[in-house]
Design a protein around this motif. Structure first.
Motif, PDB file in Angstrom:
ATOM      1  N   LEU A  31       0.865  -1.175   0.000  1.00 36.78           N
ATOM      2  CA  LEU A  31       0.000   0.000   0.000  1.00 36.78           C
ATOM      3  C   LEU A  31       0.902   1.225   0.000  1.00 36.78           C
ATOM      4  N   LEU A  32       0.601   2.213  -0.819  1.00 36.11           N
ATOM      5  CA  LEU A  32       1.313   3.481  -0.801  1.00 36.11           C
ATOM      6  C   LEU A  32       0.424   4.455  -0.047  1.00 36.11           C
ATOM      7  N   ILE A  33       0.907   4.899   1.121  1.00 36.32           N
ATOM      8  CA  ILE A  33       0.106   5.761   2.001  1.00 36.32           C
ATOM      9  C   ILE A  33       0.819   7.075   2.223  1.00 36.32           C
ATOM     10  N   GLY A  34       0.120   8.161   1.935  1.00 34.93           N
ATOM     11  CA  GLY A  34       0.665   9.494   2.156  1.00 34.93           C
ATOM     12  C   GLY A  34       0.307  10.002   3.536  1.00 34.93           C
ATOM     13  N   VAL A  35       1.247  10.680   4.162  1.00 31.42           N
ATOM     14  CA  VAL A  35       1.007  11.358   5.439  1.00 31.42           C
ATOM     15  C   VAL A  35       1.523  12.781   5.308  1.00 31.42           C
ATOM     16  N   ASN A  36       0.876  13.702   6.014  1.00 31.94           N
ATOM     17  CA  ASN A  36       1.254  15.108   5.922  1.00 31.94           C
ATOM     18  C   ASN A  36       2.562  15.420   6.638  1.00 31.94           C
ATOM     19  N   SER A  37       2.848  14.712   7.722  1.00 29.34           N
ATOM     20  CA  SER A  37       4.022  14.990   8.553  1.00 29.34           C
ATOM     21  C   SER A  37       5.315  14.698   7.820  1.00 29.34           C
ATOM     22  N   ARG A  38       6.344  15.436   8.203  1.00 25.10           N
ATOM     23  CA  ARG A  38       7.690  15.211   7.693  1.00 25.10           C
ATOM     24  C   ARG A  38       8.313  14.065   8.503  1.00 25.10           C
ATOM     25  N   PRO A  39       9.303  13.384   7.955  1.00 22.52           N
ATOM     26  CA  PRO A  39       9.930  12.279   8.685  1.00 22.52           C
ATOM     27  C   PRO A  39      10.942  12.769   9.725  1.00 22.52           C
ATOM     28  N   GLU A  40      10.466  13.525  10.694  1.00 21.31           N
ATOM     29  CA  GLU A  40      11.319  14.084  11.745  1.00 21.31           C
ATOM     30  C   GLU A  40      10.877  13.546  13.093  1.00 21.31           C
ATOM     31  N   LYS A  41      11.795  12.918  13.800  1.00 24.23           N
ATOM     32  CA  LYS A  41      11.544  12.427  15.154  1.00 24.23           C
ATOM     33  C   LYS A  41      10.331  11.495  15.225  1.00 24.23           C
ATOM     34  N   GLY A  42      10.114  10.711  14.187  1.00 25.23           N
ATOM     35  CA  GLY A  42       9.039   9.732  14.199  1.00 25.23           C
ATOM     36  C   GLY A  42       7.639  10.270  13.957  1.00 25.23           C
ATOM     37  N   LYS A  43       7.522  11.552  13.588  1.00 23.21           N
ATOM     38  CA  LYS A  43       6.197  12.150  13.394  1.00 23.21           C
ATOM     39  C   LYS A  43       5.432  11.484  12.254  1.00 23.21           C
ATOM     40  N   ALA A  44       6.115  11.177  11.152  1.00 20.71           N
ATOM     41  CA  ALA A  44       5.445  10.530  10.020  1.00 20.71           C
ATOM     42  C   ALA A  44       4.988   9.124  10.403  1.00 20.71           C
ATOM     43  N   ASN A  45       5.805   8.396  11.147  1.00 20.11           N
ATOM     44  CA  ASN A  45       5.403   7.062  11.608  1.00 20.11           C
ATOM     45  C   ASN A  45       4.185   7.148  12.513  1.00 20.11           C
ATOM     46  N   ASP A  46       4.183   8.115  13.423  1.00 24.43           N
ATOM     47  CA  ASP A  46       3.039   8.296  14.328  1.00 24.43           C
ATOM     48  C   ASP A  46       1.765   8.582  13.538  1.00 24.43           C
ATOM     49  N   GLU A  47       1.867   9.450  12.538  1.00 23.84           N
ATOM     50  CA  GLU A  47       0.690   9.775  11.738  1.00 23.84           C
ATOM     51  C   GLU A  47       0.220   8.568  10.929  1.00 23.84           C
ATOM     52  N   LEU A  48       1.159   7.793  10.415  1.00 21.96           N
ATOM     53  CA  LEU A  48       0.817   6.584   9.660  1.00 21.96           C
ATOM     54  C   LEU A  48       0.065   5.594  10.545  1.00 21.96           C
ATOM     55  N   ILE A  49       0.563   5.360  11.745  1.00 20.33           N
ATOM     56  CA  ILE A  49      -0.094   4.440  12.679  1.00 20.33           C
ATOM     57  C   ILE A  49      -1.468   4.977  13.069  1.00 20.33           C
ATOM     58  N   GLU A  50      -1.558   6.283  13.330  1.00 17.69           N
ATOM     59  CA  GLU A  50      -2.841   6.907  13.674  1.00 17.69           C
ATOM     60  C   GLU A  50      -3.849   6.731  12.543  1.00 17.69           C
ATOM     61  N   TYR A  51      -3.422   6.971  11.308  1.00 18.69           N
ATOM     62  CA  TYR A  51      -4.301   6.832  10.150  1.00 18.69           C
ATOM     63  C   TYR A  51      -4.806   5.397  10.023  1.00 18.69           C
ATOM     64  N   LEU A  52      -3.897   4.433  10.072  1.00 19.53           N
ATOM     65  CA  LEU A  52      -4.300   3.034   9.924  1.00 19.53           C
ATOM     66  C   LEU A  52      -5.208   2.581  11.061  1.00 19.53           C
ATOM     67  N   ALA A  53      -4.911   2.985  12.293  1.00 25.57           N
ATOM     68  CA  ALA A  53      -5.753   2.611  13.429  1.00 25.57           C
ATOM     69  C   ALA A  53      -7.171   3.148  13.248  1.00 25.57           C
ATOM     70  N   HIS A  54      -7.266   4.397  12.800  1.00 24.04           N
ATOM     71  CA  HIS A  54      -8.586   5.003  12.578  1.00 24.04           C
ATOM     72  C   HIS A  54      -9.342   4.270  11.470  1.00 24.04           C
ATOM     73  N   GLU A  55      -8.690   4.039  10.335  1.00 20.28           N
ATOM     74  CA  GLU A  55      -9.340   3.394   9.201  1.00 20.28           C
ATOM     75  C   GLU A  55      -9.736   1.946   9.495  1.00 20.28           C
ATOM     76  N   LEU A  56      -8.906   1.239  10.248  1.00 24.07           N
ATOM     77  CA  LEU A  56      -9.164  -0.173  10.536  1.00 24.07           C
ATOM     78  C   LEU A  56     -10.002  -0.370  11.795  1.00 24.07           C
ATOM     79  N   ARG A  57     -10.231   0.741  12.519  1.00 25.15           N
ATOM     80  CA  ARG A  57     -11.022   0.723  13.753  1.00 25.15           C
ATOM     81  C   ARG A  57     -10.437  -0.230  14.796  1.00 25.15           C
ATOM     82  N   VAL A  58      -9.139  -0.082  15.005  1.00 29.39           N
ATOM     83  CA  VAL A  58      -8.426  -0.830  16.038  1.00 29.39           C
ATOM     84  C   VAL A  58      -7.656   0.177  16.888  1.00 29.39           C
ATOM     85  N   PRO A  59      -7.300  -0.178  18.119  1.00 33.81           N
ATOM     86  CA  PRO A  59      -6.508   0.752  18.930  1.00 33.81           C
ATOM     87  C   PRO A  59      -5.103   0.935  18.354  1.00 33.81           C
ATOM     88  N   ARG A  60      -4.544   2.115  18.560  1.00 35.02           N
ATOM     89  CA  ARG A  60      -3.181   2.394  18.082  1.00 35.02           C
ATOM     90  C   ARG A  60      -2.192   1.364  18.616  1.00 35.02           C
TER      91      ARG A  60
END
Length: 97
Positions: A31-60
């Motif tokens: 899957l190619l997933i875009g996130v708004n955050s820059r890859p600084e200090k894990g911010k992009a990873n956090d946003e990616l996990i947040e997005y997937l958790a929301h879409e899949l309706r599972v806890p982070r």
């Protein structure tokens, strides 16, 4: 995507700094997933996990980056007692985009 009794594993290519958050595309294996955050200090990873958790309706806490923490190419494990439900939601996300 690989599903087992208590987890689903997906392969993702992250696109940090994207203008639109969400699934941008799908290849045979990723899957190619875009996130708004820059890859600084894990911010992009956090946003990616947040997005997937929301879409899949599972806890982070159910999502874990098991490979590719500092890479765009990531392997993400989703721990769940309902792998069929999570797989179905993943297919719905893919169909929408």
């Amino acid at each position: 995507m690989r599903a087992s009794i208590d987890e689903v594993v997906i392969e993702v290519t992250a696109r940090p700094g994207a203008s639109r958050r969400g699934v941008i595309g799908v290849s045979a294996e990723r899957l190619l997933i875009g996130v708004n955050s820059r890859p600084e200090k894990g911010k992009a990873n956090d946003e990616l996990i947040e997005y997937l958790a929301h879409e899949l309706r599972v806890p982070r806490s159910a999502l874990l980056i098991v490979r590719g923490e500092t890479s765009r190419r990531k392997t993400i494990r989703i721990i769940t007692h309902e792998p069929a439900t999570v797989s179905s939601r993943l297919h719905q996300i893919v169909k929408r985009h």
